[in-house]
Design a protein around this motif. Structure first.
Motif, PDB file in Angstrom:
ATOM      1  N   LYS A  61       0.840  -1.201   0.000  1.00 47.35           N
ATOM      2  CA  LYS A  61       0.000   0.000   0.000  1.00 47.35           C
ATOM      3  C   LYS A  61       0.875   1.251   0.000  1.00 47.35           C
ATOM      4  CE  LYS A  61      -3.593   2.398   2.573  1.00 47.35           C
ATOM      5  NZ  LYS A  61      -4.352   2.483   3.801  1.00 47.35           N
ATOM      6  N   GLN A  62       1.914   1.248   0.849  1.00 45.28           N
ATOM      7  CA  GLN A  62       2.816   2.400   0.915  1.00 45.28           C
ATOM      8  C   GLN A  62       3.561   2.590  -0.405  1.00 45.28           C
ATOM      9  OE1 GLN A  62       3.124   4.668   3.506  1.00 45.28           O
ATOM     10  NE2 GLN A  62       4.219   5.783   1.924  1.00 45.28           N
ATOM     11  N   ASP A  63       4.016   1.489  -1.007  1.00 46.93           N
ATOM     12  CA  ASP A  63       4.718   1.577  -2.294  1.00 46.93           C
ATOM     13  C   ASP A  63       3.795   2.117  -3.382  1.00 46.93           C
ATOM     14  OD1 ASP A  63       7.004   0.598  -1.118  1.00 46.93           O
ATOM     15  OD2 ASP A  63       6.804  -1.430  -1.946  1.00 46.93           O
ATOM     16  N   ARG A  64       2.540   1.680  -3.378  1.00 48.43           N
ATOM     17  CA  ARG A  64       1.565   2.153  -4.368  1.00 48.43           C
ATOM     18  C   ARG A  64       1.316   3.653  -4.182  1.00 48.43           C
ATOM     19  NH1 ARG A  64      -1.830  -1.657  -3.771  1.00 48.43           N
ATOM     20  NH2 ARG A  64      -3.034  -0.720  -2.115  1.00 48.43           N
ATOM     21  N   GLU A  65       1.163   4.086  -2.923  1.00 49.49           N
ATOM     22  CA  GLU A  65       0.954   5.513  -2.649  1.00 49.49           C
ATOM     23  C   GLU A  65       2.172   6.330  -3.069  1.00 49.49           C
ATOM     24  OE1 GLU A  65      -0.031   5.666   1.495  1.00 49.49           O
ATOM     25  OE2 GLU A  65      -2.059   4.884   1.178  1.00 49.49           O
ATOM     26  N   ASP A  66       3.371   5.809  -2.801  1.00 47.74           N
ATOM     27  CA  ASP A  66       4.601   6.498  -3.208  1.00 47.74           C
ATOM     28  C   ASP A  66       4.670   6.621  -4.732  1.00 47.74           C
ATOM     29  OD1 ASP A  66       5.278   6.651  -0.533  1.00 47.74           O
ATOM     30  OD2 ASP A  66       6.800   5.059  -0.615  1.00 47.74           O
ATOM     31  N   ALA A  67       4.290   5.548  -5.426  1.00 47.71           N
ATOM     32  CA  ALA A  67       4.318   5.575  -6.892  1.00 47.71           C
ATOM     33  C   ALA A  67       3.300   6.579  -7.437  1.00 47.71           C
ATOM     34  CB  ALA A  67       4.035   4.176  -7.448  1.00 47.71           C
ATOM     35  N   GLN A  68       2.125   6.621  -6.820  1.00 53.60           N
ATOM     36  CA  GLN A  68       1.114   7.587  -7.264  1.00 53.60           C
ATOM     37  C   GLN A  68       1.595   9.016  -7.020  1.00 53.60           C
ATOM     38  OE1 GLN A  68      -2.258   6.233  -4.990  1.00 53.60           O
ATOM     39  NE2 GLN A  68      -3.037   4.956  -6.647  1.00 53.60           N
ATOM     40  N   GLN A  69       2.225   9.256  -5.881  1.00 52.91           N
ATOM     41  CA  GLN A  69       2.746  10.586  -5.580  1.00 52.91           C
ATOM     42  C   GLN A  69       3.848  10.968  -6.566  1.00 52.91           C
ATOM     43  OE1 GLN A  69       1.480  12.737  -3.317  1.00 52.91           O
ATOM     44  NE2 GLN A  69       2.866  14.222  -4.206  1.00 52.91           N
ATOM     45  N   ALA A  70       4.705  10.010  -6.886  1.00 52.05           N
ATOM     46  CA  ALA A  70       5.772  10.280  -7.855  1.00 52.05           C
ATOM     47  C   ALA A  70       5.175  10.586  -9.228  1.00 52.05           C
ATOM     48  CB  ALA A  70       6.722   9.089  -7.939  1.00 52.05           C
ATOM     49  N   SER A  71       4.120   9.871  -9.586  1.00 53.38           N
ATOM     50  CA  SER A  71       3.456  10.109 -10.872  1.00 53.38           C
ATOM     51  C   SER A  71       2.859  11.513 -10.911  1.00 53.38           C
ATOM     52  CB  SER A  71       2.364   9.059 -11.094  1.00 53.38           C
ATOM     53  OG  SER A  71       1.653   9.324 -12.274  1.00 53.38           O
ATOM     54  N   LEU A  72       2.202  11.904  -9.821  1.00 55.16           N
ATOM     55  CA  LEU A  72       1.631  13.254  -9.766  1.00 55.16           C
ATOM     56  C   LEU A  72       2.730  14.317  -9.852  1.00 55.16           C
ATOM     57  CD1 LEU A  72      -1.126  12.828  -7.012  1.00 55.16           C
ATOM     58  CD2 LEU A  72      -1.459  13.129  -9.480  1.00 55.16           C
ATOM     59  N   SER A  73       3.818  14.091  -9.148  1.00 61.89           N
ATOM     60  CA  SER A  73       4.934  15.043  -9.199  1.00 61.89           C
ATOM     61  C   SER A  73       5.495  15.151 -10.611  1.00 61.89           C
ATOM     62  CB  SER A  73       6.042  14.611  -8.234  1.00 61.89           C
ATOM     63  OG  SER A  73       5.602  14.685  -6.905  1.00 61.89           O
ATOM     64  N   ALA A  74       5.606  14.008 -11.281  1.00 63.14           N
ATOM     65  CA  ALA A  74       6.115  14.016 -12.653  1.00 63.14           C
ATOM     66  C   ALA A  74       5.163  14.770 -13.578  1.00 63.14           C
ATOM     67  CB  ALA A  74       6.320  12.581 -13.139  1.00 63.14           C
ATOM     68  N   GLN A  75       3.858  14.580 -13.374  1.00 64.04           N
ATOM     69  CA  GLN A  75       2.882  15.290 -14.200  1.00 64.04           C
ATOM     70  C   GLN A  75       2.962  16.793 -13.971  1.00 64.04           C
ATOM     71  OE1 GLN A  75      -0.912  13.535 -13.313  1.00 64.04           O
ATOM     72  NE2 GLN A  75      -0.395  11.558 -14.227  1.00 64.04           N
ATOM     73  N   VAL A  76       3.110  17.204 -12.713  1.00 59.44           N
ATOM     74  CA  VAL A  76       3.230  18.632 -12.396  1.00 59.44           C
ATOM     75  C   VAL A  76       4.497  19.200 -13.026  1.00 59.44           C
ATOM     76  CG1 VAL A  76       3.643  20.264 -10.503  1.00 59.44           C
ATOM     77  CG2 VAL A  76       1.830  18.556 -10.303  1.00 59.44           C
ATOM     78  N   SER A  77       5.596  18.452 -12.938  1.00 57.11           N
ATOM     79  CA  SER A  77       6.853  18.909 -13.536  1.00 57.11           C
ATOM     80  C   SER A  77       6.728  19.014 -15.049  1.00 57.11           C
ATOM     81  CB  SER A  77       7.985  17.944 -13.181  1.00 57.11           C
ATOM     82  OG  SER A  77       8.248  17.983 -11.804  1.00 57.11           O
ATOM     83  N   ALA A  78       6.081  18.037 -15.663  1.00 57.61           N
ATOM     84  CA  ALA A  78       5.904  18.068 -17.115  1.00 57.61           C
ATOM     85  C   ALA A  78       5.053  19.257 -17.530  1.00 57.61           C
ATOM     86  CB  ALA A  78       5.262  16.765 -17.598  1.00 57.61           C
TER      87      ALA A  78
END
Length: 110
Positions: A61-78
């Protein structure tokens, strides 16, 4: 006399120990394992399997949440990068138009 008694007992004890070692020292791991398992369950209220499953699920669950947060950060950066590129494109376009305008005016003045 007392030391003679101690020595006789010691010799007997050592003889028995040597005979036991020659025959091999054995222990029953299944009983120990079951005892440890039962004490663990009594102390925690959960079996070892339940604790392992719970821990693994929490980690996933924690890994999935971390991956989702990283995805959101990448989208914001893009998105921020795209906005910067768009702003630079507008600026460059304005600069080119300005240079053309200066070029045209210089041509007219000559």
């Amino acid at each position: 006399m007392q030391s003679q008694t101690v020595n006789n007992r010691l010799v007997l004890t050592l003889r028995n120990l040597i005979l036991t070692i020659r025959g091999g020292i054995t222990h029953h791991t299944e009983e120990v394992t079951n005892d440890v398992y039962q004490h663990f369950k009594d102390d925690t209220g959960q079996t070892i399997d339940e604790v392992v499953k719970s821990t693994v699920n929490q980690r996933f669950k924690q890994d999935r949440e971390d991956a989702q947060q990283a995805s959101l950060s990448a989208q914001v950066s893009a998105k921020a990068s795209q906005q910067n590129v768009d702003a630079m494109t507008v600026l460059l376009d304005s600069f080119v138009k300005f240079m053309l305008l200066i070029g045209i005016e210089l041509e007219l003045k000559w």
